[in-house]
Design a protein around this motif. Structure first.
Motif, short mmCIF file in Angstrom:
data_model
loop_
_atom_site.label_atom_id
_atom_site.label_comp_id
_atom_site.label_asym_id
_atom_site.label_seq_id
_atom_site.Cartn_x
_atom_site.Cartn_y
_atom_site.Cartn_z
N ARG A 253 0.82 -1.22 0.00
CA ARG A 253 0.00 0.00 0.00
C ARG A 253 0.85 1.26 0.00
N TYR A 254 2.12 1.14 0.39
CA TYR A 254 2.96 2.32 0.57
C TYR A 254 4.10 2.34 -0.45
N VAL A 276 11.65 11.73 2.40
CA VAL A 276 10.93 13.01 2.40
C VAL A 276 11.24 13.74 1.10
N LEU A 277 10.29 14.50 0.63
CA LEU A 277 10.50 15.26 -0.60
C LEU A 277 11.66 16.22 -0.42
N PHE A 306 0.28 11.57 -7.29
CA PHE A 306 1.00 10.76 -6.31
C PHE A 306 0.83 11.33 -4.90
N ALA A 307 1.00 12.65 -4.76
CA ALA A 307 0.93 13.30 -3.45
C ALA A 307 -0.46 13.16 -2.84
N ARG A 308 -1.50 13.32 -3.64
CA ARG A 308 -2.86 13.17 -3.11
C ARG A 308 -3.09 11.75 -2.60
N PRO A 312 -0.65 10.83 3.64
CA PRO A 312 -0.46 10.37 5.03
C PRO A 312 0.92 9.75 5.25
N THR A 313 1.39 8.99 4.26
CA THR A 313 2.74 8.42 4.38
C THR A 313 3.78 9.52 4.43
N GLY A 314 3.61 10.54 3.59
CA GLY A 314 4.54 11.66 3.60
C GLY A 314 4.58 12.37 4.94
N ALA A 315 3.43 12.50 5.58
CA ALA A 315 3.38 13.16 6.89
C ALA A 315 4.15 12.35 7.93
N ARG A 316 4.01 11.03 7.89
CA ARG A 316 4.75 10.18 8.84
C ARG A 316 6.25 10.27 8.60
#
Length: 405
Positions: A253-254, A276-277, A306-308, A312-316
């Protein structure tokens, strides 16, 4: 078939392709153009040094085929040139029943790919191999190795020079012009402009692969999005917490694997990376910002999709970037004795992630050709492992001695 060939990019892929050109076409003029003042300055010199065995990749994919071929070639090359290569082994650690179920599919792929010695582990068997690691089950790949990839790159480039080739450092590519029967490269170097003619050109430009391919007349997609991977290092007195590579079970999923523990041939043990970006194509620190790079990333429809999908993964991942405690907590799920005080800040790298217009990550190697220019558009892990095999594949296509996919 003799001729003149330029390979743009002085990482392990560029060095491997240049060397392979000499092997297949002895007597040819082979030149490596590298914009930095040293080889292996970016992805090659900033990765974890893992020689991947081929556990995850779909059987029949370029990744699977070239990884398995590449492992054997790399092992032989390191033995011949006295380069550190250690088969420390790797365990994938399942923390619950869901992850245990995923191990079966990974084991099936590994066996289909011919990965030697792979076996399932119970929780008790896992602790026999890694006494400080805890999980309900595992998968062991005893032949997975670690290596000095920058050392491999320097050795390959040394062979290129020994046999009459040129390693041109400080040569930044600014233009590619295809003419009848030749390719003209223009660039900048410390002494001013440079302009050279070649019969054929291969682009191994990593973080800038989309831009250089476009200069050669290739299409817009896929675009490269830079993701920074941040590592911590175990303090010397805590390196005994792991014997080999300790990895999580991938979650489909990730988009990224997650934090793992990786011994290196220099004795260090890396914990990480997150993802991270990056704020620039070569933005190894938060303070390195390129407005032009950021604008290009956010303007790309594929990245926005992709970002949309994965915010949530990006925030973690971002939380782990700003908090060592959170970062270490992810690794402590596998090594419960690990504490924030056991680590110090480590190296940082940038992953050149190709993204298609639909927002999906480009998973397999992707190679394109336009006229006399061949471009490696996507070469993520296990590209370093596969470098010598990728070079065989690419040079076979360039010289029409093999198939191109």
């Amino acid at each position: 078939m003799t001729g003149s060939y330029a390979v743009v990019g002085g990482g392990i892929l560029g060095a491997a392709v240049a060397r392979r050109l000499q092997e297949v076409s002895p007597g040819s003029r082979v030149t490596i153009w590298e914009k930095e003042d040293r080889l292996a300055a970016h992805q090659t010199g900033r990765n974890s040094g893992v020689v991947h065995a081929g556990l995850y990749y779909p059987p029949g994919s370029l990744k699977a085929t070239l990884c398995r071929r590449g492992v054997g070639l790399l092992r032989e090359f390191c033995a011949a040139h006295d380069i550190a290569y250690t088969e420390c082994g790797k365990v994938l650690v399942a923390l619950d029943g869901t992850e245990t179920g995923r191990l079966a599919a990974i084991e099936e792929r590994a066996r289909a790919n011919g990965v030697p010695g792979v076996r399932r582990l119970s929780g008790g068997e896992l602790r026999e191999i890694e006494p400080h690691v805890r999980g309900v089950a595992g998968l062991h790949s005893p032949r997975t190795a670690i290596v000095d990839f920058p050392g491999v790159t320097r050795a390959l480039a040394g062979l290129v020079e020994r046999d009459g080739g040129t390693v041109a450092l400080g040569h930044e590519l600014t233009g590619i012009e295809q003419r009848t029967g030749e390719v003209v490269l223009t660039g900048r170097r410390h002494g001013g402009p440079v302009r050279e003619r070649f019969d054929r050109v291969v682009l191994c430009t990593g973080l800038h692969s989309d831009r250089t391919a476009e200069r050669a007349g290739d299409g817009y997609a896929p675009r490269i999005v830079p993701f920074r991977g941040e590592y911590h290092l175990l303090r010397p007195e805590r390196r005994a917490l792991v014997r080999g590579l300790v990895y999580p079970v991938p979650d489909p999923r990730y988009p990224f694997l997650g934090v793992h523990l990786t011994p290196r041939v220099d004795g260090e043990v890396m914990v990480g990376p997150n993802a991270v970006l990056a704020l620039a194509r070569e933005g190894y620190a938060w303070r390195t910002v390129s407005v032009a790079d950021l604008r290009a990333t956010w303007a790309d429809a594929g990245f926005r999709r992709f970002a949309r999908r994965h915010w949530p993964t990006g925030a973690r991942e971002l939380a782990g970037s700003v908090s060592t405690r959170r970062f270490v907590a992810a690794a402590r799920r596998y090594v419960p004795e690990l504490r924030a005080a056991d680590v110090v800040a480590g190296p940082r790298g940038i992953r050149a992630q190709a993204i298609d217009p639909d927002g999906s990550l480009v998973d397999d190697f992707r190679i394109s050709a336009r006229g006399r220019v061949t471009a490696l558009r996507n070469a993520p892990s296990p590209a370093a492992t596969s470098a010598l095999a990728i070079a065989e594949h690419v040079v076979g296509a360039v010289l029409d001695t093999g198939s191109r996919r």
